[in-house]
Write an enzyme that holds these catalytic residues in place. Structure first.
Site, PDB file in Angstrom:
ATOM      1  N   LYS A 101      -2.670   5.460   6.102  1.00 48.76           N
ATOM      2  CA  LYS A 101      -4.123   5.631   6.166  1.00 48.76           C
ATOM      3  C   LYS A 101      -4.739   4.653   7.175  1.00 48.76           C
ATOM      4  O   LYS A 101      -5.695   4.997   7.873  1.00 48.76           O
ATOM      5  CB  LYS A 101      -4.735   5.476   4.772  1.00 48.76           C
ATOM      6  CG  LYS A 101      -4.234   6.568   3.834  1.00 48.76           C
ATOM      7  CD  LYS A 101      -4.674   6.415   2.421  1.00 48.76           C
ATOM      8  CE  LYS A 101      -3.955   7.392   1.519  1.00 48.76           C
ATOM      9  NZ  LYS A 101      -2.516   7.078   1.300  1.00 48.76           N
ATOM     10  N   CYS A 114      -2.273   8.334  -5.966  1.00 41.40           N
ATOM     11  CA  CYS A 114      -1.414   9.530  -5.972  1.00 41.40           C
ATOM     12  C   CYS A 114      -0.972   9.771  -7.418  1.00 41.40           C
ATOM     13  O   CYS A 114       0.189  10.032  -7.681  1.00 41.40           O
ATOM     14  CB  CYS A 114      -0.243   9.407  -5.005  1.00 41.40           C
ATOM     15  SG  CYS A 114       0.810   7.980  -5.292  1.00 41.40           S
TER      16      CYS A 114
HETATM   17  C1  SAM Z   1      -0.018   3.661  -2.728  1.00 41.39           C
HETATM   18  S1  SAM Z   1       0.668   2.372  -1.816  1.00 41.39           S
HETATM   19  C2  SAM Z   1      -0.347   2.367  -0.404  1.00 41.39           C
HETATM   20  C3  SAM Z   1      -0.040   3.416   0.625  1.00 41.39           C
HETATM   21  C4  SAM Z   1      -0.836   3.216   1.908  1.00 41.39           C
HETATM   22  N1  SAM Z   1      -2.256   3.145   1.662  1.00 41.39           N
HETATM   23  C5  SAM Z   1      -0.574   4.278   2.941  1.00 41.39           C
HETATM   24  O1  SAM Z   1      -1.371   5.190   3.099  1.00 41.39           O
HETATM   25  O2  SAM Z   1       0.450   4.192   3.631  1.00 41.39           O
HETATM   26  C6  SAM Z   1       0.071   0.992  -2.689  1.00 41.39           C
HETATM   27  C7  SAM Z   1       0.305  -0.334  -2.007  1.00 41.39           C
HETATM   28  O3  SAM Z   1      -0.389  -1.331  -2.766  1.00 41.39           O
HETATM   29  C8  SAM Z   1       0.299  -2.531  -2.594  1.00 41.39           C
HETATM   30  N2  SAM Z   1      -0.188  -3.450  -3.653  1.00 41.39           N
HETATM   31  C9  SAM Z   1       0.161  -3.512  -4.957  1.00 41.39           C
HETATM   32  N3  SAM Z   1      -0.523  -4.466  -5.590  1.00 41.39           N
HETATM   33  C10 SAM Z   1      -1.341  -5.026  -4.666  1.00 41.39           C
HETATM   34  C11 SAM Z   1      -2.285  -6.094  -4.700  1.00 41.39           C
HETATM   35  N4  SAM Z   1      -2.543  -6.746  -5.831  1.00 41.39           N
HETATM   36  N5  SAM Z   1      -2.918  -6.428  -3.561  1.00 41.39           N
HETATM   37  C12 SAM Z   1      -2.671  -5.767  -2.397  1.00 41.39           C
HETATM   38  N6  SAM Z   1      -1.771  -4.764  -2.315  1.00 41.39           N
HETATM   39  C13 SAM Z   1      -1.130  -4.386  -3.427  1.00 41.39           C
HETATM   40  C14 SAM Z   1       1.754  -2.138  -2.687  1.00 41.39           C
HETATM   41  O4  SAM Z   1       2.584  -3.113  -2.076  1.00 41.39           O
HETATM   42  C15 SAM Z   1       1.743  -0.803  -1.935  1.00 41.39           C
HETATM   43  O5  SAM Z   1       2.115  -0.986  -0.615  1.00 41.39           O
END
Ligand code: SAM
Length: 438
Positions: free
Chosen positions: A257, A371
């Protein structure tokens, strides 16, 4: 001695049974020294087993005279791999039986050669009737009971279709980089190469009739095109980035994104993710596409550790979630999640939401996406957020495929189209003197 592909498969399935890691990470680890064909075979066996997990478990328990001891669970993985290859992949019977019997030796259980041989031969004899028998909802739908119940309760009119969709192979969808060329031109290029392609629902999306290796896609290395599901592509379209805006992508890795926002606008994007390792994948994508963003490795919910008090015009919050909308892409999700893990994810989402809201300027917009197809992570999360934040307003999202709920738009996975996804667009208003928004 070089480990056989079947030994690798059994080890991956054993590790999944013990919930040591997720399927993609295990496949990466076990594929390091494999040639491309073996890599593909390992992936087909392991992905296929995850899709048939509960059915295979039931067949295996019928074929074993007594349960295996906890320390010999690797034998269960060996048997399961053999049954899957014999029953679902049409592999040569003799080779499959003899290779999985040999895996008992690789795995330090030579005494179990006879056992594995007998179970697999019995499966061959009774294959048709065993494959037909599906006595429980778990074996029928190949989902854990808690998840079947949750999907049934959440989507009483759609639950059967969702469970079916979760077990099919997803389409491969591309995002055409609108800075470099338009979608129709790229579809034409693909057609000339004999790759069947059609426009997807999202403006930059292209659906392929059959998956192809990314490296074979014309212009992939040059950044003309990326792989991204169309439901995921809608996120940047809904946020509608404008030139010169300062935008926070708070859970950004691997950067699908982030890159789409930058392809759409000359904005300043701050891409933040808690995982330093996953942040490096954003970097790779930015380099390939010729884009720039500021990358920060931090926990989004601890704003004091990364925020410079300079408010954002827009925030994209693609929250960590159960991933129940992408089970068809990640079939191990059904094994890795539980009601307990769901509760802790919801707590984490709440903290990230509340913290990043403070970084948004008045009049700014914050898009929440997941998702997930579970209302606890979506509509309920947004309803509670609105109760806590009087300065937050939910905006109607138009033109996006999905079901309109009171607290956002929910897309359920569809065979030819996008993954299961949720979107809620919030706008921040001026607080009044008593703290309630105007
Ligand atoms: C659904 S994925 C994101 C996909 C991304 N937006 C894309 O379109 O490629 C969720 C992400 O949130 C990150 N995440 C989890 N907990 C988090 C936190 N407390 N702060 C920041 N990032 C976090 C994970 O490492 C993961 O990469």
């Amino acid at each position: 001695m070089k480990k056989s592909i079947r030994a690798h498969a059994a080890e991956v399935i054993d590790a999944l049974q013990n919930q040591q890691s997720n399927l993609d990470a295990l496949l990466r680890k076990h594929s390091v020294h494999l040639n491309p064909n073996d890599k593909k075979l390992l992936q087909s066996i392991c992905y296929g087993i995850c899709r048939e997990w509960f059915h295979l478990e039931a067949i295996e328990s019928q074929l074993l005279d007594k349960p295996l001891k906890a320390r010999d669970q690797i034998l269960s993985a060996i048997v399961r791999c053999g049954i899957f290859e014999l029953g679902w992949m049409g592999s040569k019977e003799h080779a499959v039986v003899s290779e999985y019997v040999d895996v008992t030796v690789t795995e330090g259980r030579p005494w179990a050669r006879g056992l594995v041989n007998a179970v697999l031969r019995q499966f061959i004899r009774k294959k048709s009737e065993l494959k037909m028998e599906r006595h429980s909802a778990q074996t029928l739908w190949n989902h854990p009971q808690w998840l079947i119940d949750a999907i049934q309760q959440s989507w009483p009119d759609h639950w059967e279709r969702v469970l079916v969709e979760n077990n099919v192979h997803p389409p491969m969808t591309l995002r055409v980089n609108r800075q470099k060329l338009d979608r129709d031109a790229y579809i034409e290029t693909l057609t000339t190469q004999g790759i069947e392609a059609a426009p997807g629902s999202a403006p930059d999306s292209v659906r392929l009739a059959k998956p192809v290796p990314v490296q074979s896609l014309e212009g992939f290395a040059e950044g003309f095109v990326s792989v991204q599901d169309e439901s995921s592509q809608w996120a940047s379209i809904i946020l509608h980035p404008q030139d010169h805006e300062r935008i926070l992508d708070a859970c950004a890795a691997p950067g699908g994104k982030t890159c789409h926002l930058l392809e759409m606008s000359d904005s300043q994007v701050i891409a933040l993710d808690v995982s330093e390792q996953r942040l490096s994948r954003i970097k790779e994508n930015l380099v390939r596409l010729g884009l720039r963003a500021e990358l920060i490795a931090a926990d989004a919910s601890h704003t004091e550790s990364w925020w410079d008090q300079h408010e954002f015009d827009a925030v994209l919050l693609d929250l960590p979630c159960s991933a129940t909308g992408v089970i068809r892409r990640h079939p191990d999700v059904r094994l890795m999640r539980s009601e307990t893990s769901l509760r802790s994810l919801i707590g984490m989402q709440t903290m990230i939401l509340d913290a990043t809201w403070d970084t948004l300027k008045i009049g700014g917009r914050l898009l929440v996406t997941t998702c997930s197809i579970l209302p606890q992570e979506n509509q309920h999360q947004i309803r509670k957020f609105l109760e806590r934040h009087g300065d937050a307003h939910l905006t109607t999202i138009n033109g996006v495929p999905g079901l309109d709920t009171l607290y956002g738009t929910q897309h359920l996975p569809t065979h030819a189209g996008g993954d299961g996804f949720f979107y809620a667009l919030l706008v921040k208003s001026e607080p009044t003197n008593n703290g309630v928004s105007a």
